[in-house]
Design a protein around this motif. Structure first.
Motif, PDB file in Angstrom:
ATOM      1  N   LEU A  92     -12.803 -14.291  16.613  1.00  0.00           N
ATOM      2  CA  LEU A  92     -13.968 -14.129  15.750  1.00  0.00           C
ATOM      3  C   LEU A  92     -14.878 -13.053  16.313  1.00  0.00           C
ATOM      4  O   LEU A  92     -14.923 -12.849  17.525  1.00  0.00           O
ATOM      5  CB  LEU A  92     -14.766 -15.432  15.682  1.00  0.00           C
ATOM      6  N   THR A  93     -15.645 -12.404  15.445  1.00  0.00           N
ATOM      7  CA  THR A  93     -16.675 -11.510  15.969  1.00  0.00           C
ATOM      8  C   THR A  93     -17.856 -12.376  16.400  1.00  0.00           C
ATOM      9  O   THR A  93     -18.056 -13.482  15.891  1.00  0.00           O
ATOM     10  CB  THR A  93     -17.101 -10.447  14.936  1.00  0.00           C
ATOM     11  N   GLU A  94     -18.606 -11.881  17.366  1.00  0.00           N
ATOM     12  CA  GLU A  94     -19.650 -12.668  18.029  1.00  0.00           C
ATOM     13  C   GLU A  94     -20.619 -13.389  17.087  1.00  0.00           C
ATOM     14  O   GLU A  94     -20.925 -14.558  17.313  1.00  0.00           O
ATOM     15  CB  GLU A  94     -20.412 -11.782  19.026  1.00  0.00           C
ATOM     16  N   PRO A  95     -21.106 -12.753  16.019  1.00  0.00           N
ATOM     17  CA  PRO A  95     -22.066 -13.474  15.168  1.00  0.00           C
ATOM     18  C   PRO A  95     -21.471 -14.709  14.477  1.00  0.00           C
ATOM     19  O   PRO A  95     -22.208 -15.557  13.998  1.00  0.00           O
ATOM     20  CB  PRO A  95     -22.477 -12.434  14.117  1.00  0.00           C
ATOM     21  N   PHE A  96     -20.156 -14.803  14.424  1.00  0.00           N
ATOM     22  CA  PHE A  96     -19.509 -15.905  13.723  1.00  0.00           C
ATOM     23  C   PHE A  96     -19.029 -17.013  14.657  1.00  0.00           C
ATOM     24  O   PHE A  96     -18.361 -17.945  14.228  1.00  0.00           O
ATOM     25  CB  PHE A  96     -18.371 -15.376  12.856  1.00  0.00           C
ATOM     26  N   ALA A  97     -19.392 -16.946  15.928  1.00  0.00           N
ATOM     27  CA  ALA A  97     -18.981 -17.986  16.879  1.00  0.00           C
ATOM     28  C   ALA A  97     -19.556 -19.351  16.490  1.00  0.00           C
ATOM     29  O   ALA A  97     -18.851 -20.361  16.546  1.00  0.00           O
ATOM     30  CB  ALA A  97     -19.392 -17.607  18.300  1.00  0.00           C
ATOM     31  N   THR A  98     -20.808 -19.388  16.082  1.00  0.00           N
ATOM     32  CA  THR A  98     -21.408 -20.664  15.688  1.00  0.00           C
ATOM     33  C   THR A  98     -20.727 -21.211  14.440  1.00  0.00           C
ATOM     34  O   THR A  98     -20.448 -22.404  14.338  1.00  0.00           O
ATOM     35  CB  THR A  98     -22.919 -20.506  15.451  1.00  0.00           C
ATOM     36  N   THR A  99     -20.420 -20.342  13.478  1.00  0.00           N
ATOM     37  CA  THR A  99     -19.704 -20.771  12.278  1.00  0.00           C
ATOM     38  C   THR A  99     -18.325 -21.281  12.646  1.00  0.00           C
ATOM     39  O   THR A  99     -17.875 -22.318  12.130  1.00  0.00           O
ATOM     40  CB  THR A  99     -19.584 -19.614  11.270  1.00  0.00           C
ATOM     41  N   GLY A 100     -17.636 -20.576  13.533  1.00  0.00           N
ATOM     42  CA  GLY A 100     -16.316 -21.016  13.974  1.00  0.00           C
ATOM     43  C   GLY A 100     -16.364 -22.388  14.608  1.00  0.00           C
ATOM     44  O   GLY A 100     -15.510 -23.251  14.346  1.00  0.00           O
ATOM     45  N   THR A 101     -17.373 -22.625  15.428  1.00  0.00           N
ATOM     46  CA  THR A 101     -17.545 -23.930  16.059  1.00  0.00           C
ATOM     47  C   THR A 101     -17.797 -25.004  15.004  1.00  0.00           C
ATOM     48  O   THR A 101     -17.189 -26.071  15.026  1.00  0.00           O
ATOM     49  CB  THR A 101     -18.711 -23.886  17.069  1.00  0.00           C
ATOM     50  N   ALA A 102     -18.678 -24.709  14.059  1.00  0.00           N
ATOM     51  CA  ALA A 102     -19.011 -25.684  13.010  1.00  0.00           C
ATOM     52  C   ALA A 102     -17.792 -26.010  12.153  1.00  0.00           C
ATOM     53  O   ALA A 102     -17.536 -27.179  11.838  1.00  0.00           O
ATOM     54  CB  ALA A 102     -20.147 -25.155  12.142  1.00  0.00           C
ATOM     55  N   ILE A 103     -17.031 -24.999  11.774  1.00  0.00           N
ATOM     56  CA  ILE A 103     -15.844 -25.236  10.947  1.00  0.00           C
ATOM     57  C   ILE A 103     -14.810 -26.033  11.724  1.00  0.00           C
ATOM     58  O   ILE A 103     -14.198 -26.960  11.191  1.00  0.00           O
ATOM     59  CB  ILE A 103     -15.272 -23.904  10.422  1.00  0.00           C
ATOM     60  N   ALA A 104     -14.602 -25.698  12.992  1.00  0.00           N
ATOM     61  CA  ALA A 104     -13.645 -26.448  13.812  1.00  0.00           C
ATOM     62  C   ALA A 104     -14.061 -27.913  13.911  1.00  0.00           C
ATOM     63  O   ALA A 104     -13.233 -28.820  13.743  1.00  0.00           O
ATOM     64  CB  ALA A 104     -13.538 -25.822  15.207  1.00  0.00           C
ATOM     65  N   GLU A 105     -15.336 -28.158  14.165  1.00  0.00           N
ATOM     66  CA  GLU A 105     -15.823 -29.538  14.266  1.00  0.00           C
ATOM     67  C   GLU A 105     -15.665 -30.271  12.945  1.00  0.00           C
ATOM     68  O   GLU A 105     -15.275 -31.433  12.914  1.00  0.00           O
ATOM     69  CB  GLU A 105     -17.291 -29.549  14.702  1.00  0.00           C
ATOM     70  N   LEU A 106     -15.964 -29.586  11.838  1.00  0.00           N
ATOM     71  CA  LEU A 106     -15.840 -30.192  10.520  1.00  0.00           C
ATOM     72  C   LEU A 106     -14.396 -30.612  10.242  1.00  0.00           C
ATOM     73  O   LEU A 106     -14.152 -31.620   9.595  1.00  0.00           O
ATOM     74  CB  LEU A 106     -16.322 -29.207   9.452  1.00  0.00           C
ATOM     75  N   GLN A 107     -13.459 -29.851  10.777  1.00  0.00           N
ATOM     76  CA  GLN A 107     -12.041 -30.160  10.584  1.00  0.00           C
ATOM     77  C   GLN A 107     -11.512 -31.131  11.645  1.00  0.00           C
ATOM     78  O   GLN A 107     -10.319 -31.421  11.683  1.00  0.00           O
ATOM     79  CB  GLN A 107     -11.215 -28.872  10.609  1.00  0.00           C
ATOM     80  N   GLY A 108     -12.390 -31.621  12.528  1.00  0.00           N
ATOM     81  CA  GLY A 108     -11.992 -32.600  13.529  1.00  0.00           C
ATOM     82  C   GLY A 108     -11.512 -32.013  14.843  1.00  0.00           C
ATOM     83  O   GLY A 108     -10.964 -32.717  15.686  1.00  0.00           O
ATOM     84  N   PHE A 109     -11.712 -30.712  15.048  1.00  0.00           N
ATOM     85  CA  PHE A 109     -11.303 -30.056  16.288  1.00  0.00           C
ATOM     86  C   PHE A 109     -12.543 -29.730  17.113  1.00  0.00           C
ATOM     87  O   PHE A 109     -12.955 -28.576  17.221  1.00  0.00           O
ATOM     88  CB  PHE A 109     -10.498 -28.784  15.990  1.00  0.00           C
TER      89      PHE A 109
END
Length: 179
Positions: free
Chosen positions: A7-24
């Motif tokens: 991911l590009t740096e500004p999307f790290a928080t989004t990546g974390t949120a999406i991963a958590e939402l999917q149970g990861f």
């Protein structure tokens, strides 16, 4: 099958949120500097070369190797990190006990990468969120409310504890979105 996200740096928080939402909750990923869309072919090749070691590190963690049936990986080995690259673990996100304003600011920071913003009004245990997209050209870059609301709700539940409700006023829709 093991996979590695970059991911590009500004999307790290989004990546974390999406991963958590999917149970990861502890899904690691590599980050690279932003933006990448304006890179020349040579610059993109150099960036790909630079992130390769981090991606290989992600693919050779014990969990990834276990999925392939290979338990020979040295669990004490460290993930490689290149210049300007980081490995982010979703478990490193803020812990419960944050104030609603802190969570809103964290979510807003993610949206700002797409020239959008988020404001909120808190009343009791209800948070009324308003999405602001001043540039029509950027409206398509922001996830739809149907995806944002569950991500936001999960983040509030994780950071503030259960019992909070949210609504999202999205200018792209005529109705309020809620879980």
């Amino acid at each position: 099958m093991p996979a590695a996200a970059v991911l590009t740096e500004p999307f790290a928080t989004t990546g974390t949120a999406i991963a958590e939402l999917q149970g990861f909750d502890d899904y690691p990923f590599a980050t690279v500097p932003h933006p990448i869309g304006s890179l020349t072919e040579a610059q993109a090749d150099a960036l790909a070369d630079a992130v390769t070691a981090a991606v290989l590190g992600l693919l050779t963690t014990p969990d990834a190797r276990s999925a392939l049936g290979d338990e020979s990986f040295d669990a004490d080995a460290q993930l490689p990190r290149g210049d300007g690259l980081t490995i982010t673990d979703a478990a490193e996100s803020p812990t419960a006990g944050s104030a609603p304003a802190d969570v809103v600011e964290e979510l807003a920071a993610v949206l700002r990468a797409d020239r959008a913003d988020l404001t909120a009004t808190v009343a009791g245990r209800h948070i009324a969120l308003s999405l602001h997209i001043p540039d029509e050209a950027c409206a398509e870059c922001v996830l739809p409310a149907s995806m944002l609301v569950p991500m936001f709700q999960h983040r509030f539940d994780t950071e503030l504890g259960p019992g909070w409700t949210i609504t999202l006023d999205d200018p792209r829709t005529t109705e309020h979105s809620s879980p």
